[in-house]
Design a protein around this motif. Structure first.
Motif, mmCIF file in Angstrom:
data_model
loop_
_atom_site.group_PDB
_atom_site.id
_atom_site.type_symbol
_atom_site.label_atom_id
_atom_site.label_comp_id
_atom_site.label_asym_id
_atom_site.label_seq_id
_atom_site.Cartn_x
_atom_site.Cartn_y
_atom_site.Cartn_z
ATOM 1 N N MET A 1 0.839 -1.224 0.000
ATOM 2 C CA MET A 1 0.000 0.000 0.000
ATOM 3 C C MET A 1 0.865 1.261 0.000
ATOM 4 O O MET A 1 0.622 2.228 0.730
ATOM 5 C CB MET A 1 -0.931 0.007 1.213
ATOM 6 N N GLY A 2 1.915 1.263 -0.793
ATOM 7 C CA GLY A 2 2.749 2.438 -0.929
ATOM 8 C C GLY A 2 3.801 2.604 0.139
ATOM 9 O O GLY A 2 4.606 3.535 0.079
ATOM 10 N N GLY A 3 3.829 1.734 1.134
ATOM 11 C CA GLY A 3 4.808 1.861 2.210
ATOM 12 C C GLY A 3 6.093 1.123 1.876
ATOM 13 O O GLY A 3 6.257 0.505 0.819
ATOM 14 N N ALA A 4 7.033 1.208 2.815
ATOM 15 C CA ALA A 4 8.308 0.530 2.639
ATOM 16 C C ALA A 4 8.138 -0.967 2.844
ATOM 17 O O ALA A 4 7.355 -1.422 3.677
ATOM 18 C CB ALA A 4 9.346 1.093 3.613
ATOM 19 N N GLY A 5 8.866 -1.749 2.076
ATOM 20 C CA GLY A 5 8.780 -3.191 2.173
ATOM 21 C C GLY A 5 9.873 -3.840 1.356
ATOM 22 O O GLY A 5 10.673 -3.164 0.697
ATOM 23 N N PRO A 6 9.917 -5.162 1.357
ATOM 24 C CA PRO A 6 11.006 -5.842 0.631
ATOM 25 C C PRO A 6 10.980 -5.597 -0.870
ATOM 26 O O PRO A 6 12.017 -5.422 -1.490
ATOM 27 C CB PRO A 6 10.780 -7.323 0.979
ATOM 28 N N VAL A 7 9.776 -5.568 -1.458
ATOM 29 C CA VAL A 7 9.707 -5.400 -2.913
ATOM 30 C C VAL A 7 10.066 -3.974 -3.312
ATOM 31 O O VAL A 7 10.834 -3.759 -4.252
ATOM 32 C CB VAL A 7 8.304 -5.786 -3.409
ATOM 33 N N SER A 8 9.539 -2.981 -2.596
ATOM 34 C CA SER A 8 9.872 -1.599 -2.926
ATOM 35 C C SER A 8 11.346 -1.315 -2.709
ATOM 36 O O SER A 8 11.975 -0.597 -3.493
ATOM 37 C CB SER A 8 9.017 -0.643 -2.082
ATOM 38 N N ASN A 9 11.928 -1.887 -1.655
ATOM 39 C CA ASN A 9 13.365 -1.710 -1.447
ATOM 40 C C ASN A 9 14.170 -2.363 -2.559
ATOM 41 O O ASN A 9 15.190 -1.825 -3.003
ATOM 42 C CB ASN A 9 13.778 -2.292 -0.091
ATOM 43 N N LEU A 10 13.714 -3.532 -3.017
ATOM 44 C CA LEU A 10 14.399 -4.191 -4.123
ATOM 45 C C LEU A 10 14.274 -3.384 -5.405
ATOM 46 O O LEU A 10 15.231 -3.240 -6.169
ATOM 47 C CB LEU A 10 13.832 -5.604 -4.311
ATOM 48 N N PHE A 11 13.086 -2.820 -5.655
ATOM 49 C CA PHE A 11 12.890 -1.984 -6.841
ATOM 50 C C PHE A 11 13.804 -0.764 -6.801
ATOM 51 O O PHE A 11 14.418 -0.398 -7.802
ATOM 52 C CB PHE A 11 11.436 -1.539 -6.934
ATOM 53 N N ASN A 12 13.893 -0.121 -5.640
ATOM 54 C CA ASN A 12 14.743 1.067 -5.532
ATOM 55 C C ASN A 12 16.205 0.724 -5.757
ATOM 56 O O ASN A 12 16.943 1.474 -6.398
ATOM 57 C CB ASN A 12 14.557 1.723 -4.162
ATOM 58 N N ALA A 13 16.649 -0.406 -5.222
ATOM 59 C CA ALA A 13 18.044 -0.792 -5.426
ATOM 60 C C ALA A 13 18.341 -1.127 -6.876
ATOM 61 O O ALA A 13 19.448 -0.910 -7.365
ATOM 62 C CB ALA A 13 18.391 -1.984 -4.533
ATOM 63 N N MET A 14 17.322 -1.642 -7.590
ATOM 64 C CA MET A 14 17.495 -1.953 -9.011
ATOM 65 C C MET A 14 17.347 -0.722 -9.894
ATOM 66 O O MET A 14 17.628 -0.780 -11.091
ATOM 67 C CB MET A 14 16.458 -2.991 -9.439
ATOM 68 N N GLY A 15 16.905 0.388 -9.315
ATOM 69 C CA GLY A 15 16.657 1.577 -10.126
ATOM 70 C C GLY A 15 15.321 1.559 -10.811
ATOM 71 O O GLY A 15 15.091 2.259 -11.803
ATOM 72 N N VAL A 16 14.372 0.759 -10.317
ATOM 73 C CA VAL A 16 13.038 0.636 -10.912
ATOM 74 C C VAL A 16 12.059 1.349 -10.015
ATOM 75 O O VAL A 16 11.928 1.031 -8.827
ATOM 76 C CB VAL A 16 12.629 -0.833 -11.069
ATOM 77 N N GLY A 17 11.368 2.343 -10.547
ATOM 78 C CA GLY A 17 10.327 3.045 -9.791
ATOM 79 C C GLY A 17 8.965 2.668 -10.329
ATOM 80 O O GLY A 17 8.706 2.747 -11.535
ATOM 81 N N MET A 18 8.072 2.215 -9.488
ATOM 82 C CA MET A 18 6.758 1.772 -9.924
ATOM 83 C C MET A 18 5.774 2.916 -9.777
ATOM 84 O O MET A 18 5.663 3.534 -8.716
ATOM 85 C CB MET A 18 6.296 0.576 -9.091
ATOM 86 N N SER A 19 5.055 3.198 -10.847
ATOM 87 C CA SER A 19 4.029 4.231 -10.804
ATOM 88 C C SER A 19 2.738 3.655 -10.255
ATOM 89 O O SER A 19 2.592 2.460 -10.029
ATOM 90 C CB SER A 19 3.794 4.805 -12.204
ATOM 91 N N ALA A 20 1.774 4.542 -10.032
ATOM 92 C CA ALA A 20 0.494 4.085 -9.488
ATOM 93 C C ALA A 20 -0.219 3.162 -10.464
ATOM 94 O O ALA A 20 -0.908 2.229 -10.067
ATOM 95 C CB ALA A 20 -0.371 5.293 -9.142
ATOM 96 N N ALA A 21 -0.053 3.433 -11.764
ATOM 97 C CA ALA A 21 -0.714 2.590 -12.752
ATOM 98 C C ALA A 21 -0.167 1.178 -12.754
ATOM 99 O O ALA A 21 -0.884 0.211 -12.968
ATOM 100 C CB ALA A 21 -0.573 3.220 -14.142
ATOM 101 N N ALA A 22 1.127 1.053 -12.490
ATOM 102 C CA ALA A 22 1.738 -0.274 -12.510
ATOM 103 C C ALA A 22 1.301 -1.123 -11.346
ATOM 104 O O ALA A 22 1.290 -2.341 -11.411
ATOM 105 C CB ALA A 22 3.256 -0.146 -12.513
ATOM 106 N N ALA A 23 0.933 -0.497 -10.233
ATOM 107 C CA ALA A 23 0.540 -1.235 -9.023
ATOM 108 C C ALA A 23 -0.961 -1.310 -8.843
ATOM 109 O O ALA A 23 -1.446 -1.730 -7.817
ATOM 110 C CB ALA A 23 1.178 -0.593 -7.791
ATOM 111 N N SER A 24 -1.733 -0.892 -9.826
ATOM 112 C CA SER A 24 -3.189 -0.865 -9.671
ATOM 113 C C SER A 24 -3.761 -2.278 -9.771
ATOM 114 O O SER A 24 -3.114 -3.218 -10.217
ATOM 115 C CB SER A 24 -3.799 0.037 -10.754
ATOM 116 N N GLU A 25 -5.008 -2.380 -9.368
ATOM 117 C CA GLU A 25 -5.662 -3.690 -9.351
ATOM 118 C C GLU A 25 -5.833 -4.239 -10.756
ATOM 119 O O GLU A 25 -5.666 -5.422 -10.999
ATOM 120 C CB GLU A 25 -7.016 -3.548 -8.659
ATOM 121 N N ASP A 26 -6.178 -3.355 -11.700
ATOM 122 C CA ASP A 26 -6.422 -3.820 -13.061
ATOM 123 C C ASP A 26 -5.155 -4.347 -13.692
ATOM 124 O O ASP A 26 -5.176 -5.305 -14.445
ATOM 125 C CB ASP A 26 -7.000 -2.672 -13.893
#
Length: 697
Positions: free
Chosen positions: A662-687
């Motif tokens: 839900m937008g907070g810090a976690g293992p996946v977001s930390n992994l994305f940041n270390a890889m240089g990958v930023g996820m937008s809201a559209a990428a994390a949406s339910e659809d």
């Protein structure tokens, strides 16, 4: 609230200070003017500069958080340097190391960083109004003006090469470039820097981009109106406290800091309330805070004790009146703490003075004069005056408390009380304090305005599954140290950086040459060995994850009619294990699955056969095949089998985990940041997560 320690004058050098110098161009009637003549000229310049400063402060109704902007005259004499406890190192080797006659000031800004940038604005206005003055400003971080424009500095600029090279001239920033003569001495003496600027006032002017960064921080101070950070609030105060703040509005800063930084002794003083008793009549008055002070006072938890006489209204039925009364109690308590700390003792009885006197004696300030002699008495009087004047520069709690006690002796005289009662009928409404609460969207907008837009992996939120898992595999191949993630090429380049700059020799002679490589001592050789062992262990750890990403389903026989016949046939299980073993290694030393792992996987397969976990995997195929019912998916026909798409399933699981954060810090977001990958809201949406495919998500 500064507690005066038993030290010398350096007690003022805390982490929250900003230091500034002003070098005026003085009239030289003779080659070496007398010290008294220099002091008179500097005093005249100081008075003119303070007039400009006081005008700017009054126009903006600015409230200093801790200390005010003040200038002290420094002629640069040996006796004055001893009194100021200045280091005289390298003066014999460097003729221009001693500072020329100048004005000096130190201001503590506490928790309000705006004071620091307001001083930068004042120095810019001073140098613009007086082109003969050159100013320098720094803080505990050094040249903080360059930190603001760090991304726009030239390549040669660094914290080491820019020390004492940043000055404000004619309202603009100037950076003295590093020359060949400065190679042996990176810290340029201020006297040499001022001399260079005098010879060519426009040579070292910074670029417009750097100047724009500084102007952006000072833009809020340029308008000649009450500062934007001032918050006006109606407060119910005891009558003598209201009269006190009416005469000295700046005391509100000391009162707020005293209340918010109170200790056990201060709490004891609050229980007595000798100077501001709760039973005295209270009146409503307008009080001006800075936003920093108002936030500090609002968020400082305190419940007034009824037995002391504080009678407050109900917070639920009358919330606005309760807030006015509670803020008044906090302000009165802060003033009470300051008044209780007032000390009228002479400087000879304070530990700070005794420590300062001992430091002067150790440095030879009295020049072997006998105690009681005329010269000794003169030097001692000069030291006392210097110590007293420096103490008065800083608004310590004992000095502010003495001022409050002195003002309380004259409260109630004149028409001050009548004026306050008349103003009660014409009070200005309190400013809205909704700025205390900020939403996530507003925070993102502020961060984007301050640091620029966030660089996302893909602005439209589409991610290619195969490309994503490829980058994840490459990321796992990397190694990390205390500085962050680095690639193998970076590590090899770092290890090879110890080589000499000489050209490489042919292979036939390289082994016999002792100059092609730098000779490493035993400690360096041991560190390199430990580093190589660490790299090997990291590669082994990442191999298991890469095997998961590169998992290959071996060939199998699908000639049985039973739904789980493949798992029930012992011969097929043996063939599967053999296939996996051959796929995982190709040499005699390759890893072989032992019987324990076989038994574990057999038990796991039997348990998974009774679950629906297999339906959670995404198969590679068209959309129509994925819409079949569970009854039709019985693997009866080998042509209907669809292999699992590892790329899509890996990405799908990571996206589900990212959505659960839900937008907070976690293992996946930390992994994305270390890889240089930023996820937008559209990428994390339910659809998006429900419609992953192999080509695009």
């Amino acid at each position: 609230m500064s507690k005066l320690p038993g030290a010398n004058l350096e007690f003022v050098r805390e982490d929250d200070f900003v230091e500034y110098y002003i070098f005026p161009k003085l009239a030289q009637q003779q080659a070496q003017p007398a010290e008294e003549e220099l002091r008179q000229q500097l005093e005249q310049v100081r008075v003119e500069c303070m007039e400009i400063v006081e005008k700017k402060v009054d126009e903006r109704c600015y409230i200093w958080h801790k200390d005010q902007f003040q200038l002290q005259v420094r002629t640069g004499s040996a006796e004055e340097r001893l009194l100021n406890d200045e280091q005289q190192q390298d003066e014999e080797q460097h003729e221009g190391a001693a500072l020329p006659p100048h004005l000096h000031g130190v201001t503590h800004y506490g928790d309000n960083i705006s004071d620091e940038w307001f001083i930068v604005y004042l120095l810019s206005e001073l140098t613009a109004a007086r082109p003969d003055c050159i100013a320098r400003v720094c803080d505990s971080d050094g040249e903080f003006l360059l930190i603001e424009a760090a991304e726009l500095l030239p390549d040669w600029a660094s914290p080491e090469t820019c020390e004492q090279r940043v000055y404000i001239v004619n309202g603009g920033l100037q950076l003295i470039q590093n020359s060949t003569t400065d190679s042996q001495q990176q810290c340029l003496p201020m006297a040499t820097a001022v001399q260079r600027i005098r010879l060519n006032p426009t040579l070292y002017r910074c670029s417009q981009d750097i100047q724009s960064c500084i102007d952006a921080r000072c833009r809020e101070f340029k308008t000649a109106q009450p500062h934007a950070s001032i918050h006006r609030q109606i407060v119910q105060l005891p009558q003598n406290a209201a009269e006190l703040l009416k005469q000295r509005p700046a005391l509100v800063a000391s009162a707020v800091r005293a209340f918010c930084e109170r200790d056990s002794l201060d709490t004891k003083a609050m229980r007595s309330m000798r100077y501001f008793p709760p039973e005295s009549p209270r009146i409503r008055t307008n009080v001006a805070f800075t936003r920093c002070l108002y936030a500090m006072l609002m968020h400082s938890q305190y419940t007034p004790e009824r037995r002391l006489g504080w009678q407050l209204t109900d917070a639920v039925s009358q919330p606005e009146c309760y807030k006015e009364q509670l803020l008044g109690v906090k302000l009165a308590s802060g003033l009470e703490i300051l008044a209780s700390q007032a000390k009228q003792s002479s400087e000879e009885q304070t530990p700070a003075w005794r420590a300062y006197l001992r430091s002067l004696q150790g440095k030879g300030y009295f020049r072997d004069n006998l105690e009681g002699s005329a010269e000794y008495v003169r030097l001692l009087a000069a030291a006392k005056q210097h110590f007293k004047s420096n103490q008065q520069r800083f608004r310590t709690a004992p000095l502010v408390g003495a001022e409050i006690v002195e003002l309380l002796l004259h409260t109630g005289e004149g028409n001050a009380a009548e004026q306050l009662r008349d103003e009660q009928n014409n009070l200005l409404p309190s400013d809205a304090d909704d700025w205390l609460n900020i939403s996530a969207e507003e925070l993102d907008a502020m961060l984007q305005q301050r640091y620029g837009p966030q660089k996302l992996y893909n602005p439209n939120g589409d991610v290619n599954a195969a490309e994503f898992t490829k980058q994840l595999s490459q990321f796992l191949d990397r190694q990390s140290n205390f500085e962050g993630i680095e690639t193998k090429s970076d590590a090899a380049a770092e290890l090879d950086s110890d080589d000499d700059d000489e050209p490489a020799e042919p292979e036939s002679t390289a082994s016999g040459s002792s100059h092609s490589k730098v000779k490493k001592n035993p400690s360096m050789r041991k560190a390199c060995q430990q580093r190589n062992s660490l790299i090997q262990s990291e590669e082994q750890d990442s191999t298991h994850v890469r095997n998961f990403l590169d998992f290959v389903i071996p060939e199998d026989n699908w000639d049985s009619n039973s739904e789980m016949s493949d798992y029930a046939d012992e011969d097929d299980i043996e063939r599967n294990f053999d296939a996996l073993s051959s796929a995982s290694g190709m040499g005699p030393d390759s890893y072989r699955l032992d019987r324990n792992i076989k038994a574990y996987m057999e038990q796991m397969d039997r348990e998974l056969a009774q679950t629906t976990v297999g339906k959670s995997f995404q198969a590679s195929g068209n959309a129509n095949s994925s819409q079949r019912s569970a009854g039709e998916d019985d693997f009866d026909d080998i042509e209907d089998f669809e292999p699992i798409n590892i790329n899509v399933n890996t990405l799908r699981n990571m996206m589900d985990s990212y959505k659960s954060q839900m937008g907070g810090a976690g293992p996946v977001s930390n992994l994305f940041n270390a890889m240089g990958v930023g996820m937008s809201a559209a990428a994390a949406s339910e659809d998006k997560t429900d419609d992953l495919s192999e080509s695009a998500v």
